[in-house]
Design an enzyme around this catalytic site. Structure first.
Site, PDB file in Angstrom:
ATOM      1  N   HIS A  53       0.832  -1.184  -0.049  1.00 34.64           N
ATOM      2  CA  HIS A  53       0.108   0.023   0.027  1.00 34.64           C
ATOM      3  C   HIS A  53       0.847   1.096   0.052  1.00 34.64           C
ATOM      4  O   HIS A  53       2.009   1.006   0.324  1.00 34.64           O
ATOM      5  CB  HIS A  53      -1.105  -0.114   1.232  1.00 34.64           C
ATOM      6  CG  HIS A  53      -1.987  -1.057   1.002  1.00 34.64           C
ATOM      7  ND1 HIS A  53      -3.072  -1.004   1.910  1.00 34.64           N
ATOM      8  CD2 HIS A  53      -2.202  -2.114   0.161  1.00 34.64           C
ATOM      9  CE1 HIS A  53      -3.911  -2.050   1.630  1.00 34.64           C
ATOM     10  NE2 HIS A  53      -3.463  -2.728   0.450  1.00 34.64           N
ATOM     11  N   GLU A  55       1.100   3.626   2.132  1.00 33.68           N
ATOM     12  CA  GLU A  55       1.684   4.206   3.511  1.00 33.68           C
ATOM     13  C   GLU A  55       2.994   3.174   3.410  1.00 33.68           C
ATOM     14  O   GLU A  55       4.124   3.660   4.144  1.00 33.68           O
ATOM     15  CB  GLU A  55       0.822   3.589   4.571  1.00 33.68           C
ATOM     16  CG  GLU A  55      -0.352   4.712   4.361  1.00 33.68           C
ATOM     17  CD  GLU A  55      -1.489   3.836   3.724  1.00 33.68           C
ATOM     18  OE1 GLU A  55      -2.782   4.058   4.145  1.00 33.68           O
ATOM     19  OE2 GLU A  55      -1.486   3.405   2.642  1.00 33.68           O
ATOM     20  N   CYS A  87      -2.132  -1.260   7.624  1.00 32.77           N
ATOM     21  CA  CYS A  87      -1.088  -0.055   7.384  1.00 32.77           C
ATOM     22  C   CYS A  87      -0.947   0.778   8.830  1.00 32.77           C
ATOM     23  O   CYS A  87       0.100   1.409   9.060  1.00 32.77           O
ATOM     24  CB  CYS A  87      -1.502   1.056   6.340  1.00 32.77           C
ATOM     25  SG  CYS A  87      -1.473   0.284   4.535  1.00 32.77           S
ATOM     26  N   THR A 164     -27.300   9.684 -31.787  1.00 27.83           N
ATOM     27  CA  THR A 164     -26.187   8.884 -31.669  1.00 27.83           C
ATOM     28  C   THR A 164     -26.006   8.075 -32.887  1.00 27.83           C
ATOM     29  O   THR A 164     -25.045   7.232 -32.766  1.00 27.83           O
ATOM     30  CB  THR A 164     -26.456   8.070 -30.346  1.00 27.83           C
ATOM     31  OG1 THR A 164     -27.509   7.246 -30.275  1.00 27.83           O
ATOM     32  CG2 THR A 164     -26.594   9.043 -29.058  1.00 27.83           C
ATOM     33  N   SER A 171     -23.225   4.306 -36.774  1.00 26.40           N
ATOM     34  CA  SER A 171     -22.746   5.569 -35.933  1.00 26.40           C
ATOM     35  C   SER A 171     -21.325   5.749 -35.990  1.00 26.40           C
ATOM     36  O   SER A 171     -20.641   6.628 -35.451  1.00 26.40           O
ATOM     37  CB  SER A 171     -23.281   5.145 -34.567  1.00 26.40           C
ATOM     38  OG  SER A 171     -22.368   3.725 -34.419  1.00 26.40           O
ATOM     39  N   TRP A 173     -18.347   7.285 -38.174  1.00 23.69           N
ATOM     40  CA  TRP A 173     -17.894   7.680 -36.919  1.00 23.69           C
ATOM     41  C   TRP A 173     -18.473   8.986 -36.735  1.00 23.69           C
ATOM     42  O   TRP A 173     -18.514  10.005 -37.465  1.00 23.69           O
ATOM     43  CB  TRP A 173     -16.476   8.080 -36.600  1.00 23.69           C
ATOM     44  CG  TRP A 173     -15.752   6.555 -36.695  1.00 23.69           C
ATOM     45  CD1 TRP A 173     -15.039   6.091 -37.588  1.00 23.69           C
ATOM     46  CD2 TRP A 173     -15.662   5.617 -35.645  1.00 23.69           C
ATOM     47  NE1 TRP A 173     -14.437   4.821 -37.378  1.00 23.69           N
ATOM     48  CE2 TRP A 173     -14.730   4.759 -36.133  1.00 23.69           C
ATOM     49  CE3 TRP A 173     -16.109   5.382 -34.130  1.00 23.69           C
ATOM     50  CZ2 TRP A 173     -14.779   3.381 -35.204  1.00 23.69           C
ATOM     51  CZ3 TRP A 173     -16.010   4.641 -33.588  1.00 23.69           C
ATOM     52  CH2 TRP A 173     -15.104   3.542 -34.021  1.00 23.69           C
ATOM     53  N   ARG A 210      -7.566   0.126 -27.075  1.00 27.97           N
ATOM     54  CA  ARG A 210      -6.585   0.276 -27.960  1.00 27.97           C
ATOM     55  C   ARG A 210      -5.934   1.511 -28.395  1.00 27.97           C
ATOM     56  O   ARG A 210      -4.624   1.365 -28.724  1.00 27.97           O
ATOM     57  CB  ARG A 210      -7.138  -0.144 -29.523  1.00 27.97           C
ATOM     58  CG  ARG A 210      -8.044  -1.596 -29.321  1.00 27.97           C
ATOM     59  CD  ARG A 210      -8.576  -1.668 -30.893  1.00 27.97           C
ATOM     60  NE  ARG A 210      -9.605  -0.729 -31.117  1.00 27.97           N
ATOM     61  CZ  ARG A 210     -10.875  -0.760 -30.800  1.00 27.97           C
ATOM     62  NH1 ARG A 210     -11.467  -1.620 -30.221  1.00 27.97           N
ATOM     63  NH2 ARG A 210     -11.574   0.337 -31.572  1.00 27.97           N
ATOM     64  N   SER A 225     -30.560 -10.549 -23.393  1.00 23.86           N
ATOM     65  CA  SER A 225     -31.572 -11.089 -22.677  1.00 23.86           C
ATOM     66  C   SER A 225     -31.930 -12.464 -23.343  1.00 23.86           C
ATOM     67  O   SER A 225     -31.947 -13.625 -22.745  1.00 23.86           O
ATOM     68  CB  SER A 225     -32.703 -10.239 -22.930  1.00 23.86           C
ATOM     69  OG  SER A 225     -32.549  -9.087 -22.238  1.00 23.86           O
ATOM     70  N   LEU A 298     -30.638   0.644 -24.071  1.00 24.21           N
ATOM     71  CA  LEU A 298     -30.019   0.046 -22.661  1.00 24.21           C
ATOM     72  C   LEU A 298     -29.644   1.603 -21.928  1.00 24.21           C
ATOM     73  O   LEU A 298     -29.702   1.252 -20.564  1.00 24.21           O
ATOM     74  CB  LEU A 298     -28.619  -0.833 -23.202  1.00 24.21           C
ATOM     75  CG  LEU A 298     -27.843  -1.279 -21.902  1.00 24.21           C
ATOM     76  CD1 LEU A 298     -28.668  -1.941 -20.962  1.00 24.21           C
ATOM     77  CD2 LEU A 298     -26.764  -2.164 -22.380  1.00 24.21           C
TER      78      LEU A 298
END
Length: 362
Positions: A53, A55, A87, A164, A171, A173, A210, A225, A298
């Site tokens: 950690h 500390e 710690c 979007t 989409s 770009w 990437r 689903s 979503l």
């Protein structure tokens, strides 16, 4: 209560903590500076789970100079045996005279007990210095410890009129290369990248990091689903994949397992994936931050269920029109009083696009 010198050294501890942005998970990002007679004599930051950690590293660097010194740490020192020893024991043994912490640890196993142990040993303890900055470094860890689910950030790339994708799903770009690279940096800090089956069908994304250097890849999570994920999907090519389904298809599960994926079945009464339970499942897997790159359906479901904590919105200087897809699929409102409210926390330009970071308030 706190002096300008205290502010200076805590700011350095926070800068050190940020070095663990991509590596410390599932542990919190923590930095520590040991100061004696106004001079820093040791410093450290927590790099990865199982490693020392912050500390401990700072105390090693300080050596004997830690006796009588002040330790500035961005999170309450731990007092329990986890993957590493407490710690607080090391701070007490080193003879530190004062501990200044930015915030209390939200972990119920600590939650003030670290402070109590230090005070019982005669060490002066102060907390709350630059607390907001410390909390901003660890929203996922705080969320997982305090409410049992991760911090959920929705990343959305949209046109200036909030669209979007085209009606046919295209989409790529909408935003420019700088914004896409910035989005990969946010992917890299997350523990999991989540999408829906619709996005997989439309874009066939890899869902990996990437465009920026990273020592690890986040878990890929697909909300599917009816278990329609094609075995040829690019995201199955590498890295860990978790598929959340609402139906149990043993043959489909076996086929995905052969591709290295794992399947959890979490149905709700409507035959969809129970998203709240999915978030609890991710928390059980020590997922702190979830980075969502999904479609408007979503996105709307997560927002409507009260599971979206933050929006990472990239607005491009273009207009797609009403026929294109929006950001969220939500029920129509009859009264503005029922609108979802957000608070802008950061606004800046990234290349030719506008990046807005906003917290969801209700």
């Amino acid at each position: 209560m706190f002096s300008p010198v205290d502010q200076q050294h805590m700011a350095e501890a926070l800068r050190l903590a940020e070095k663990g942005l991509y590596t410390a998970t599932p542990n919190p990002r923590v930095g520590c500076v040991i100061v004696r007679e106004g001079q820093a004599v040791g410093a450290g930051w927590h790099e990865k789970t199982g490693g020392p950690h912050a500390e401990i590293l700072a105390l090693r660097a300080a050596g004997a100079a830690a006796r009588g010194a002040t330790a500035y740490v961005s999170l309450e020192p731990c007092s329990h045996h986890g993957r590493t020893p407490p710690c607080v024991d090391a701070l007490i043994a080193a003879g530190v005279a004062r501990v200044v912490a930015a915030m209390q640890d939200p972990n119920p196993s600590v939650a003030g007990s670290g402070y109590a142990a230090l005070r019982a040993a005669g060490i002066q303890v102060e907390s709350g210095l630059m607390q907001d900055e410390a909390q901003a470094l660890n929203p996922g860890f705080i969320a997982r410890m305090s409410r049992g689910r991760p911090w959920v950030r929705l990343k959305i790339a949209a046109s200036l009129d909030g669209r979007t994708a085209l009606a046919n799903g295209q989409s790529q770009w909408i935003t420019g290369p700088q914004a896409r690279r910035d989005g990969h940096a946010w992917r890299a800090r997350a523990c999991a990248v989540l999408t829906g089956i619709g996005t997989v069908r439309d874009d066939d994304p890899q869902l990996n990091v990437r465009d920026v250097q990273t020592p690890r890849q986040p878990l890929k999570v697909v909300v599917d689903s009816r278990m329609e994920l094609p075995l040829s999907a690019k995201l199955l090519g590498s890295g860990k994949v978790l598929v959340a389904a609402a139906v149990r298809d043993d043959a489909g599960i076996a086929a995905l397992q052969e591709q290295g994926a794992e399947v959890v079945v979490l149905p709700n009464a409507r035959g969809k994936v129970e998203l709240t339970e999915l978030m609890r499942e991710l928390a059980r897997r020590e997922i702190n931050e979830v980075h969502v790159e999904a479609g408007f359906k979503l996105n709307g479901s997560l927002l409507g269920a009260g599971l979206a904590d933050e929006l990472l919105l990239y607005l491009a200087p273009g207009i797609l029109g009403d026929g294109a897809r929006g950001m969220f699929s939500l029920p129509a409102l009859a009264d503005l009083a029922h609108r979802r409210l957000v608070q802008f926390t950061d606004v800046q330009t990234i290349g030719g696009d506008l990046r807005i970071l906003a917290r969801v308030l209700n």
